[in-house]
Design a protein around this motif. Structure first.
Motif, short mmCIF file in Angstrom:
data_model
loop_
_atom_site.label_atom_id
_atom_site.label_comp_id
_atom_site.label_asym_id
_atom_site.label_seq_id
_atom_site.Cartn_x
_atom_site.Cartn_y
_atom_site.Cartn_z
N PRO A 120 0.83 -1.21 0.00
CA PRO A 120 0.00 0.00 0.00
C PRO A 120 0.86 1.25 0.00
O PRO A 120 1.91 1.31 0.63
N HIS A 121 0.40 2.27 -0.72
CA HIS A 121 1.16 3.52 -0.85
C HIS A 121 0.63 4.64 0.03
O HIS A 121 1.39 5.46 0.54
N GLU A 122 -0.68 4.69 0.19
CA GLU A 122 -1.28 5.83 0.88
C GLU A 122 -1.68 5.52 2.31
O GLU A 122 -1.29 6.20 3.25
N ILE A 123 -2.45 4.46 2.47
CA ILE A 123 -3.03 4.17 3.78
C ILE A 123 -2.25 3.05 4.46
O ILE A 123 -1.79 2.13 3.82
N GLN A 124 -2.10 3.16 5.75
CA GLN A 124 -1.40 2.16 6.53
C GLN A 124 -2.41 1.40 7.39
O GLN A 124 -3.52 1.84 7.62
N ASN A 125 -1.99 0.21 7.86
CA ASN A 125 -2.85 -0.52 8.79
C ASN A 125 -3.12 0.32 10.02
O ASN A 125 -2.23 1.00 10.54
N GLN A 126 -4.37 0.27 10.51
CA GLN A 126 -4.74 1.10 11.63
C GLN A 126 -5.07 0.25 12.85
O GLN A 126 -4.36 -0.70 13.14
N GLY A 127 -6.17 0.58 13.55
CA GLY A 127 -6.45 -0.07 14.82
C GLY A 127 -6.98 -1.48 14.69
O GLY A 127 -7.16 -2.03 13.61
N ASP A 128 -7.26 -2.09 15.87
CA ASP A 128 -7.76 -3.46 15.92
C ASP A 128 -9.15 -3.56 15.32
O ASP A 128 -9.89 -2.59 15.22
N LEU A 129 -9.48 -4.80 14.93
CA LEU A 129 -10.80 -5.10 14.38
C LEU A 129 -11.43 -6.17 15.27
O LEU A 129 -11.56 -7.34 14.86
N PRO A 130 -11.85 -5.82 16.48
CA PRO A 130 -12.27 -6.82 17.46
C PRO A 130 -13.55 -7.55 17.11
O PRO A 130 -13.78 -8.66 17.60
N ASN A 131 -14.39 -6.98 16.26
CA ASN A 131 -15.66 -7.62 15.93
C ASN A 131 -15.55 -8.60 14.76
O ASN A 131 -16.48 -9.36 14.50
N LEU A 132 -14.43 -8.56 14.05
CA LEU A 132 -14.28 -9.41 12.87
C LEU A 132 -13.99 -10.85 13.32
O LEU A 132 -13.01 -11.12 13.98
N LYS A 133 -14.88 -11.76 12.90
CA LYS A 133 -14.75 -13.17 13.29
C LYS A 133 -14.35 -14.06 12.11
O LYS A 133 -13.70 -15.09 12.31
N CYS A 134 -14.76 -13.69 10.89
CA CYS A 134 -14.48 -14.50 9.71
C CYS A 134 -13.85 -13.63 8.63
O CYS A 134 -14.41 -12.59 8.28
N PHE A 135 -12.72 -14.07 8.11
CA PHE A 135 -12.03 -13.28 7.08
C PHE A 135 -11.49 -14.21 6.00
O PHE A 135 -10.87 -15.24 6.30
N SER A 136 -11.77 -13.84 4.75
CA SER A 136 -11.27 -14.61 3.61
C SER A 136 -10.61 -13.66 2.63
O SER A 136 -11.19 -12.64 2.26
N LEU A 137 -9.38 -13.99 2.21
CA LEU A 137 -8.63 -13.14 1.28
C LEU A 137 -8.06 -14.02 0.18
O LEU A 137 -7.36 -15.01 0.44
N SER A 138 -8.37 -13.66 -1.07
CA SER A 138 -7.84 -14.40 -2.21
C SER A 138 -7.31 -13.42 -3.24
O SER A 138 -7.76 -12.28 -3.34
N CYS A 139 -6.32 -13.87 -4.02
CA CYS A 139 -5.72 -13.03 -5.05
C CYS A 139 -5.15 -13.94 -6.13
O CYS A 139 -4.49 -14.94 -5.83
N VAL A 140 -5.40 -13.59 -7.39
CA VAL A 140 -4.98 -14.45 -8.49
C VAL A 140 -3.49 -14.30 -8.79
O VAL A 140 -2.87 -15.22 -9.31
N TYR A 141 -2.88 -13.15 -8.44
CA TYR A 141 -1.46 -12.93 -8.74
C TYR A 141 -0.60 -13.07 -7.50
O TYR A 141 -1.05 -12.81 -6.38
N ALA A 142 0.66 -13.45 -7.71
CA ALA A 142 1.59 -13.62 -6.60
C ALA A 142 2.00 -12.28 -6.03
O ALA A 142 2.02 -11.26 -6.72
N THR A 143 2.38 -12.28 -4.75
CA THR A 143 2.84 -11.07 -4.10
C THR A 143 4.23 -11.28 -3.50
O THR A 143 4.57 -12.38 -3.04
N TYR A 144 5.03 -10.24 -3.53
CA TYR A 144 6.35 -10.26 -2.89
C TYR A 144 6.29 -9.58 -1.53
O TYR A 144 7.24 -9.65 -0.75
N TYR A 145 5.14 -8.95 -1.24
CA TYR A 145 5.05 -8.11 -0.04
C TYR A 145 4.17 -8.75 1.03
O TYR A 145 3.42 -8.08 1.72
#
Length: 418
Positions: A120-145
């Protein structure tokens, strides 16, 4: 007119009873602005473009308190832009961080499918997400970061109970294995009770190193808290690269990348995008195994410059009981740009493959010209009428009338020309 009528006359009458909305990019703003949805808790946004995503962050109505406090389940898929020259310019991980900057305070479940996982260039990770119970992340391209993007995001989810990760990672010195996942994810999430993943790691072999074996990798999952973990390694001396595939099974992953002849098989009903690569030939029966493993595959990419060894034996014996026409029931896009001519025959000749209508084909012009004998052979004529878009690489735009006649229903594009 239908959308206007739906928004003006139907939605206001039923808005109090609506608990879930699934919307596309063209209707998203119109429907969300039409009325209030006091009981809406699930919002699905599908195949939306970057502009529509960013409207969630800036539009006063779309980012109002009603969505911040009500939406507990959010599903988003970012549009894979049809303009192949612009696809990689979408900074979609930024969009993911924007969504998690506090504007959806009550979010319980989030499913995100991204175009890329760039830093990310502009926004950085911020505070906790205490209510989040289920998270799914997928991406078709490889990442180096990976360490700069995924891990900091996951560490904000202290109460996560279900986690799905599906993407490839480029690494420097060590593959991602069971020990890595336990140390960096599982042991740091005390409430995590379900973890499914597909995380191939890609490493350069240009420098001398002691690389592990498949058995070494598999041993790191002996005490892993999952039903079944599959791992295998591929080494490619020509491109000086190695790849380690690890995934939980049964799998819910949408992508399976860089499949080789070492592929152990299995059934992957949720995979829609598949890529194949090897420095050894893919024989006809290999493709049969691919179709059986990925029955709902929609996009297939292939890279292989080695000719098929058993091609001649099949051609000389049409009654060979091991040879059968392979049907790709749901395939809509085929990418065979960097491939030996044998694989163009494999897919375009109706004696080997059966394709559905409206296929998008990306292919090298010279290879296509050779295989079709300058767009005259009858062996590929049936499939040529099923192509709706033809992307030709490696050749400047030409006015070959035989080409358009051979692909009568195809829109012909030249992506190399800007």
């Amino acid at each position: 007119m239908i959308l206007d009528r739906f928004c003006l006359h139907i939605l206001p009458k039923i808005c109090d009873t609506i608990e879930c909305l699934d919307l596309g990019s063209s209707s998203m703003k119109h429907i969300l602005r039409t009325t209030h949805y006091p009981n809406l808790y699930t919002l699905g946004l599908y195949n939306i473009d970057e502009k529509s995503v960013r409207s969630l962050f800036t539009d006063e109505i779309l980012s109002s308190d009603i969505f911040k406090n009500q939406i507990t389940r959010l599903l988003i898929t970012i549009n894979k832009n049809d303009d192949y020259g612009m696809m990689l310019e979408i900074q979609s991980f930024n969009d993911c961080l924007h969504l998690l900057d506090g504007r959806f305070n009550q979010l319980h479940t989030l499913y995100v499918d991204l175009v890329n996982l760039r830093r990310p260039h502009e926004i950085q990770n911020q505070g906790d997400l205490p209510n989040l119970k289920c998270f799914s992340l997928s991406c078709v391209y490889a990442t180096y970061y990976y360490n700069e993007t995924i891990l900091p995001l996951l560490y904000r989810m202290s109460n996560l109970e279900e986690l799905d990760l599906y993407f490839s990672v480029e690494v420097d010195e060590t593959f991602i294995d069971g020990n890595y996942l336990k140390k960096n994810i599982i042991n740091r999430m005390t409430r995590l009770n379900q973890f499914t993943f597909y995380i191939p790691s890609i490493m350069s072999t240009r420098k001398e190193m002691n690389f592990p074996s498949t058995e070494d990798i598999q041993r790191t999952f002996i005490d892993f808290p999952a039903n079944k973990i599959i791992s295998y390694l591929d080494y490619f001396p020509e491109i000086k690269q190695s790849r380690c595939h690890i995934y939980s099974y049964p799998s819910f992953m949408p992508y399976y990348s860089d499949i080789t002849n070492n592929f152990p098989g299995g059934l992957f009903q949720y995979v829609r995008v598949v890529s194949l690569y090897d420095e050894h030939p893919f024989e006809h029966e290999f493709f049969l195994r691919i179709v059986q493993s990925f029955p709902f595959m929609e996009k297939l990419s292939l890279k292989n410059n080695k000719s098929q060894n058993r091609k001649q034996s099949y051609e000389s014996n049409n009654d060979n009981q091991n040879f059968s026409v392979i049907e790709y029931s749901f395939l809509s896009e085929l990418v065979i740009i960097d491939a030996h001519d044998d694989y163009i025959e494999e897919f375009l000749f109706d004696t080997k493959t059966y394709l559905q209508n409206n296929i998008i084909l990306q292919i090298n012009y010279e290879s296509l010209q050779r295989v079709t004998h300058n767009f005259t052979t009858n062996a590929a004529r049936i499939h040529s009428t099923k192509i709706s878009k033809l992307y030709l690489y490696g050749k400047t735009k030409c006015s070959n009338s035989c080409l358009q006649e051979y692909f009568p229903y195809a829109k012909i594009c030249y992506p190399d020309i800007f």
